[in-house]
Design an enzyme around this catalytic site. Structure first.
Site, PDB file in Angstrom:
ATOM      1  CE  LYS A 309      -4.276  -1.558   2.211  1.00 54.23           C
ATOM      2  NZ  LYS A 309      -5.222  -1.347   3.295  1.00 54.23           N
ATOM      3  CG  ASP A 346      -8.229   1.113   3.471  1.00 51.44           C
ATOM      4  OD1 ASP A 346      -9.045   0.277   3.039  1.00 51.44           O
ATOM      5  OD2 ASP A 346      -7.000   0.887   3.545  1.00 51.44           O
TER       6      ASP A 346
HETATM    7  P1  NAP Z   1      -0.169  -1.673   9.796  1.00 49.05           P
HETATM    8  O1  NAP Z   1       0.105  -0.528   8.862  1.00 49.05           O
HETATM    9  O2  NAP Z   1       0.814  -2.761   9.907  1.00 49.05           O
HETATM   10  O3  NAP Z   1      -0.391  -1.028  11.261  1.00 49.05           O
HETATM   11  C1  NAP Z   1      -0.662  -1.829  12.362  1.00 49.05           C
HETATM   12  C2  NAP Z   1      -0.898  -0.960  13.599  1.00 49.05           C
HETATM   13  O4  NAP Z   1      -1.312  -1.836  14.629  1.00 49.05           O
HETATM   14  C3  NAP Z   1       0.332  -0.228  14.074  1.00 49.05           C
HETATM   15  O5  NAP Z   1      -0.048   1.009  14.575  1.00 49.05           O
HETATM   16  C4  NAP Z   1       0.851  -1.130  15.187  1.00 49.05           C
HETATM   17  O6  NAP Z   1       1.499  -0.443  16.226  1.00 49.05           O
HETATM   18  C5  NAP Z   1      -0.423  -1.708  15.730  1.00 49.05           C
HETATM   19  N1  NAP Z   1      -0.187  -3.028  16.304  1.00 49.05           N
HETATM   20  C6  NAP Z   1       0.284  -4.118  15.647  1.00 49.05           C
HETATM   21  N2  NAP Z   1       0.357  -5.159  16.507  1.00 49.05           N
HETATM   22  C7  NAP Z   1      -0.062  -4.714  17.708  1.00 49.05           C
HETATM   23  C8  NAP Z   1      -0.221  -5.326  18.973  1.00 49.05           C
HETATM   24  N3  NAP Z   1       0.093  -6.611  19.169  1.00 49.05           N
HETATM   25  N4  NAP Z   1      -0.699  -4.573  19.976  1.00 49.05           N
HETATM   26  C9  NAP Z   1      -0.998  -3.270  19.798  1.00 49.05           C
HETATM   27  N5  NAP Z   1      -0.880  -2.634  18.621  1.00 49.05           N
HETATM   28  C10 NAP Z   1      -0.416  -3.348  17.582  1.00 49.05           C
HETATM   29  O7  NAP Z   1      -1.550  -2.360   9.447  1.00 49.05           O
HETATM   30  P2  NAP Z   1      -2.832  -1.701   8.753  1.00 49.05           P
HETATM   31  O8  NAP Z   1      -2.742  -1.840   7.294  1.00 49.05           O
HETATM   32  O9  NAP Z   1      -3.014  -0.350   9.331  1.00 49.05           O
HETATM   33  O10 NAP Z   1      -3.995  -2.700   9.227  1.00 49.05           O
HETATM   34  C11 NAP Z   1      -4.424  -2.737  10.579  1.00 49.05           C
HETATM   35  C12 NAP Z   1      -5.598  -3.700  10.701  1.00 49.05           C
HETATM   36  O11 NAP Z   1      -6.717  -3.210  10.003  1.00 49.05           O
HETATM   37  C13 NAP Z   1      -5.310  -5.100  10.138  1.00 49.05           C
HETATM   38  O12 NAP Z   1      -5.885  -6.058  10.967  1.00 49.05           O
HETATM   39  C14 NAP Z   1      -6.030  -5.096   8.810  1.00 49.05           C
HETATM   40  O13 NAP Z   1      -6.451  -6.388   8.426  1.00 49.05           O
HETATM   41  C15 NAP Z   1      -7.223  -4.229   9.156  1.00 49.05           C
HETATM   42  N6  NAP Z   1      -7.810  -3.621   7.953  1.00 49.05           N
HETATM   43  C16 NAP Z   1      -9.084  -3.949   7.669  1.00 49.05           C
HETATM   44  C17 NAP Z   1      -9.695  -3.406   6.563  1.00 49.05           C
HETATM   45  C18 NAP Z   1     -11.112  -3.767   6.278  1.00 49.05           C
HETATM   46  O14 NAP Z   1     -11.546  -3.554   5.137  1.00 49.05           O
HETATM   47  N7  NAP Z   1     -11.869  -4.282   7.238  1.00 49.05           N
HETATM   48  C19 NAP Z   1      -8.987  -2.532   5.723  1.00 49.05           C
HETATM   49  C20 NAP Z   1      -7.666  -2.205   6.046  1.00 49.05           C
HETATM   50  C21 NAP Z   1      -7.091  -2.763   7.173  1.00 49.05           C
HETATM   51  P3  NAP Z   1       3.050  -0.069  16.182  1.00 49.05           P
HETATM   52  O15 NAP Z   1       3.132   1.265  15.533  1.00 49.05           O
HETATM   53  O16 NAP Z   1       3.452  -0.071  17.606  1.00 49.05           O
HETATM   54  O17 NAP Z   1       3.739  -1.138  15.386  1.00 49.05           O
END
Ligand code: NAP
Length: 533
Positions: A309, A346
């Protein structure tokens, strides 16, 4: 002259063949024919994989009976030798004998590898064509290379169809196969596809490039080649019978991508809105492969998922201001001049479900996380006038996002002091299990809890929120809304939201059922009988 006649005969036959041939195996002849019986209502084109049987000749009379009883079925008899990737351990002559008998039993086509045919007497191989059509095949289980040279060698043996099956080691190998089909399918009746997980697009797009048909598995557990897709998927999801040269190609690019629900909902949307398009999953290992596919397939629209992304942005010709701010792009449009434009849907995926429930303007919203999805939520909600709070595991990252988006960052210890209209989980915590939650029950103080995690359907966070009297919004809604917005950007048509939601609900429920079945302990009685056996 004879060659020309033969070729035109093959072309006529080719026109009448369905697009999907289902490969049928079996532990014995009765099992194989039973499986074929179960298929014939929905599939009229069947390949009998005789090499899967310990004694292939024993199946001939059963196949004859079956084909007499089902005159509308078109059958291929195949008895691939072990040396060429099959299971038959006999000689090329023994294989020829089996195929000759399969043909006499009513198989309209027989498949013989070029390598086997070269080992047999030419007149005997040609005699096979007296009662049916010969598919001369070649399989490369390692790579997709030298397709032109292979065809050059193959056409020295007269046949009705030439089938080349290679292995995709990169996404771009699909394009290599498609270019090969486009170049030669005017001259020869070709069947071409790439095996392997990376070759899945060629199983759908091969027919668009000129492959007379493609092969499919009866079920996910009965694949006869790596990467094979089921007949049901090819027919229902990809509508392969209506894929043609004018069909626009869309896809989702990611790594991993095999479990993406995007092909299921996007193909339903394309069908409902009568768009001549097909949407495939693209397992991208290298950005340069993806960019070459966008250019050469060509792809009209692309969904971008993890981990591309952010990195896709530098390869685009332009992105809207909103996507620039978020720093992540999940939607690419390829304009007619080949230029690539990036968007982020998103934010729409977060805003749309909320505006159906609350007035976002002035709502107090807590976003957990500071990654790509959180950034989309924060900027999208700020644009709508919400008061946004950010809590992230790595505090500095949360503070940085808060500064740039004019939001507020808060500490976990201070959560108890606040009441929110909405809490949004934009972390992966809770994904794939029902045990983990990003917050404890006593930290949930909101009217709505929106969990971006969509698998499982009900996360631990949602369960706790319900117990505390909050309403919940499942990640599935975000998933469908962001996809719906993509569909609108690509096609200019309103997305059939209800149909898309229904498809995702069904798919997630099926996954949940399958997971529950796998997790269920084996009944004690069964264990005993297994021991006795
Ligand atoms: P990302 O860019 O990797 O960001 C992940 C975030 O979650 C970071 O801020 C990270 O914190 C935090 N995090 C990761 N592991 C953690 C833990 N064990 N405890 C607390 N915080 C934690 O991922 P993303 O693309 O933003 O996606 C995040 C979630 O949204 C995923 O589950 C994804 O599947 C979901 N999502 C869903 C949709 C939908 O259509 N429903 C669309 C997009 C995303 P740090 O900064 O400390 O690493």
């Amino acid at each position: 002259m004879e060659a020309i006649l033969k070729n035109s005969l093959a072309r006529l036959r080719a026109l009448r063949l369905p697009r999907v041939c289902v490969a049928v195996t079996g532990s014995d002849p009765a099992d194989m024919v039973e499986k074929a019986e179960a298929l014939v209502r929905d599939n009229t084109f069947i390949e009998f994989r005789l090499d899967y049987l310990p004694k292939p000749l024993l199946a001939i009379s059963k196949i004859k009976e079956f084909l007499n009883y089902h005159p509308h079925v078109i059958a291929i008899g195949t008895c691939r030798r072990a040396a060429n990737g099959g299971k038959f351990k006999g000689t090329a002559e023994a294989q020829l004998e089996i195929l000759t008998k399969a043909s006499a039993a009513g198989c309209q086509l027989v498949d013989m590898e070029m390598e086997s045919a070269a080992k047999c007497k030419a007149d005997k191989v040609q005699a096979l064509r007296a009662s049916g059509a010969l598919i001369l095949s070649h399989h490369d289980f390692h790579a997709t290379k030298d397709l032109d040279k292979t065809l050059e060698k193959m056409v020295k043996i007269p046949a009705d169809y030439y089938k080349i099956v290679s292995t995709a080691t990169s996404l771009y190998d699909n394009v290599v196969m498609m270019k090969f089909l486009e170049q030669h399918s005017h001259q020869y009746s070709l069947i071409g596809l790439c095996m392997g997980e990376q070759g899945v697009p060629s199983r759908v797009l091969g027919v668009r490039a000129g492959s007379v048909f493609t092969f499919a598995a009866v079920s996910p557990d009965e694949k006869t080649a790596p990467g094979q897709v089921t007949a049901q998927e090819l027919n229902s999801t990809f509508r392969i019978e209506s894929v043609d040269a004018a069909t626009r190609v869309y896809g989702v690019a990611g790594d991993p991508v095999a479990h993406s629900l995007s092909p299921a909902i996007m193909n339903v949307a394309l069908r409902r809105e009568n768009v001549n398009g097909v949407y495939v999953a693209l397992h991208v290992k290298k950005m340069k492969d993806l960019l070459a596919c966008i250019r050469d397939v060509p792809l009209h629209g692309l969904s971008v998922t993890m981990p591309y992304k952010q990195t896709i942005i530098e390869h685009l010709d332009n992105t809207d201001a909103h996507t620039q701010k978020i720093g992540a792009c999940n939607t690419v449009v390829r304009a007619q001049d080949g230029k690539l434009y990036g968007f982020n849907t998103d934010a729409a995926g977060v805003v749309r479900p909320l505006e159906q429930r609350i007035t976002i303007d002035s709502a107090k919203i807590l976003v957990l996380g500071a990654g790509g999805a959180a950034r989309a939520a924060v900027y999208g909600l700020k644009e709508r006038g919400a008061e946004v709070f950010i809590l992230n595991r790595t505090a500095e990252k949360g503070q940085k996002l808060a500064r740039s988006a004019h939001a507020k960052s808060i500490k976990r210890a201070d959560l108890k002091k606040y009441a929110f209209d909405v809490i949004i989980n934009a972390t992966p915590v809770g994904m794939g299990n029902t045990k983990d939650s990003p917050l404890n029950e006593n930290e949930i103080n909101a009217r709505y809890v929106f969990d971006m995690v969509y698998d499982p359907l009900e996360t631990k966070l949602m369960k706790m929120a319900k117990a505390k009297g909050a309403e919940t919004i499942p990640g599935m809604e975000m998933f469908v809304h962001q996809a719906a917005r993509q569909f609108e950007i690509w096609t200019g048509k309103p997305a059939p939201w209800d149909d898309m939601l229904r498809v995702v609900q069904v798919a997630l429920q099926e996954r949940a059922n399958a997971a529950a079945k796998n997790a269920a302990p084996e009944p004690a009685v069964k264990k005993k009988s297994a021991k006795r056996a």
